[in-house]
Design a protein around this motif. Structure first.
Motif, mmCIF file in Angstrom:
data_model
loop_
_atom_site.group_PDB
_atom_site.id
_atom_site.type_symbol
_atom_site.label_atom_id
_atom_site.label_comp_id
_atom_site.label_asym_id
_atom_site.label_seq_id
_atom_site.Cartn_x
_atom_site.Cartn_y
_atom_site.Cartn_z
ATOM 1 N N GLU A 38 0.829 -1.208 0.000
ATOM 2 C CA GLU A 38 0.000 0.000 0.000
ATOM 3 C C GLU A 38 0.867 1.263 0.000
ATOM 4 O O GLU A 38 0.616 2.191 -0.765
ATOM 5 C CB GLU A 38 -0.917 0.001 1.225
ATOM 6 C CG GLU A 38 -1.772 1.244 1.334
ATOM 7 C CD GLU A 38 -2.564 1.283 2.632
ATOM 8 O OE1 GLU A 38 -2.889 2.389 3.067
ATOM 9 O OE2 GLU A 38 -2.844 0.218 3.200
ATOM 10 N N ARG A 39 1.893 1.293 0.839
ATOM 11 C CA ARG A 39 2.787 2.465 0.877
ATOM 12 C C ARG A 39 3.564 2.613 -0.426
ATOM 13 O O ARG A 39 3.776 3.731 -0.890
ATOM 14 C CB ARG A 39 3.748 2.357 2.057
ATOM 15 C CG ARG A 39 3.109 2.804 3.351
ATOM 16 C CD ARG A 39 4.080 2.915 4.496
ATOM 17 N NE ARG A 39 5.307 3.600 4.155
ATOM 18 C CZ ARG A 39 6.505 3.265 4.652
ATOM 19 N NH1 ARG A 39 6.632 2.263 5.504
ATOM 20 N NH2 ARG A 39 7.576 3.918 4.297
ATOM 21 N N ILE A 40 3.987 1.509 -1.012
ATOM 22 C CA ILE A 40 4.706 1.581 -2.280
ATOM 23 C C ILE A 40 3.808 2.192 -3.349
ATOM 24 O O ILE A 40 4.231 3.070 -4.100
ATOM 25 C CB ILE A 40 5.213 0.188 -2.712
ATOM 26 C CG1 ILE A 40 6.344 -0.255 -1.789
ATOM 27 C CG2 ILE A 40 5.678 0.200 -4.165
ATOM 28 C CD1 ILE A 40 6.769 -1.683 -1.980
ATOM 29 N N LEU A 41 2.557 1.745 -3.394
ATOM 30 C CA LEU A 41 1.621 2.242 -4.403
ATOM 31 C C LEU A 41 1.163 3.669 -4.116
ATOM 32 O O LEU A 41 0.615 4.329 -4.992
ATOM 33 C CB LEU A 41 0.418 1.310 -4.508
ATOM 34 C CG LEU A 41 0.725 -0.083 -5.047
ATOM 35 C CD1 LEU A 41 -0.515 -0.961 -5.042
ATOM 36 C CD2 LEU A 41 1.338 -0.012 -6.441
ATOM 37 N N ARG A 42 1.396 4.141 -2.919
ATOM 38 C CA ARG A 42 1.017 5.507 -2.571
ATOM 39 C C ARG A 42 2.203 6.470 -2.638
ATOM 40 O O ARG A 42 2.055 7.594 -3.107
ATOM 41 C CB ARG A 42 0.425 5.515 -1.158
ATOM 42 C CG ARG A 42 -0.080 6.866 -0.708
ATOM 43 C CD ARG A 42 -0.519 6.859 0.740
ATOM 44 N NE ARG A 42 0.638 6.633 1.595
ATOM 45 C CZ ARG A 42 0.653 5.824 2.658
ATOM 46 N NH1 ARG A 42 -0.434 5.171 3.003
ATOM 47 N NH2 ARG A 42 1.738 5.670 3.372
#
Length: 172
Positions: A38-42
């Motif tokens: 999730e953090r990578i995609l954000r």
């Protein structure tokens, strides 16, 4: 017979203790990492660039659909305002036109949402594939035994997401 049961009981206790000791020793040697997808995609530059591409690609269609929605709203308001003065046939004709406009609007909005979702999935899949390559490089370089991407709880010391985002941002 009692003696035999005690012996087997003692063996089971000894085997369980040995298994527990082996598990503790194994866990001490196991190097585990965690990555928040999730953090990578954000937060990654690759994900932000994908979002920018999507906005550029779909902004014109979104404006067209918004304009069609406004046209539909205005036509509905005009029909409501003019209805008392219209003949039955004029009112039926305008209602039919309004229904056609609404069907066109709904179809175009649905197609837009489907196309956007498909393209978003394609873009995010590319980011995830690139991130997985970076994760594998980090795992090999730093000798990780296991890297998880989904977990209910993970101690912060195991979180290597920042390293992955940094590697992803620096990779071309």
């Amino acid at each position: 017979m009692k003696h035999m049961t005690r012996t087997w009981g003692a063996r089971w206790v000894l085997a369980a203790a040995f298994a527990a000791a082996s598990t503790v020793a194994l866990a001490q040697d196991l190097k585990i990492g965690f990555v928040s997808t999730e953090r990578i995609l954000r937060d990654s530059n690759a994900a932000k660039a994908a979002q920018t591409r999507l906005e550029q690609e779909f902004s014109r269609r979104e404006r067209e659909i918004d304009a069609l929605g406004n046209q539909l709203r205005q036509a509905t308001e005009k029909l409501e305002k003019d209805a008392p003065t219209l003949s039955e046939s004029q009112r039926a004709t305008r209602q039919r036109q309004l229904a056609e406009l609404d069907r066109d609007f709904q179809r175009r909005r649905r197609e837009f949402q489907e196309d956007l979702a498909q393209r978003r999935n394609e873009e995010l899949q590319q980011v995830i594939e690139r991130a997985n390559r970076v994760i594998k490089q980090i795992a090999e370089a730093e000798k990780y035994d296991l890297i998880l991407q989904e977990a209910v709880y993970i101690a912060p010391r195991h979180d290597i997401t920042d390293k992955v985002i940094s590697g992803l941002n620096n990779a071309k």
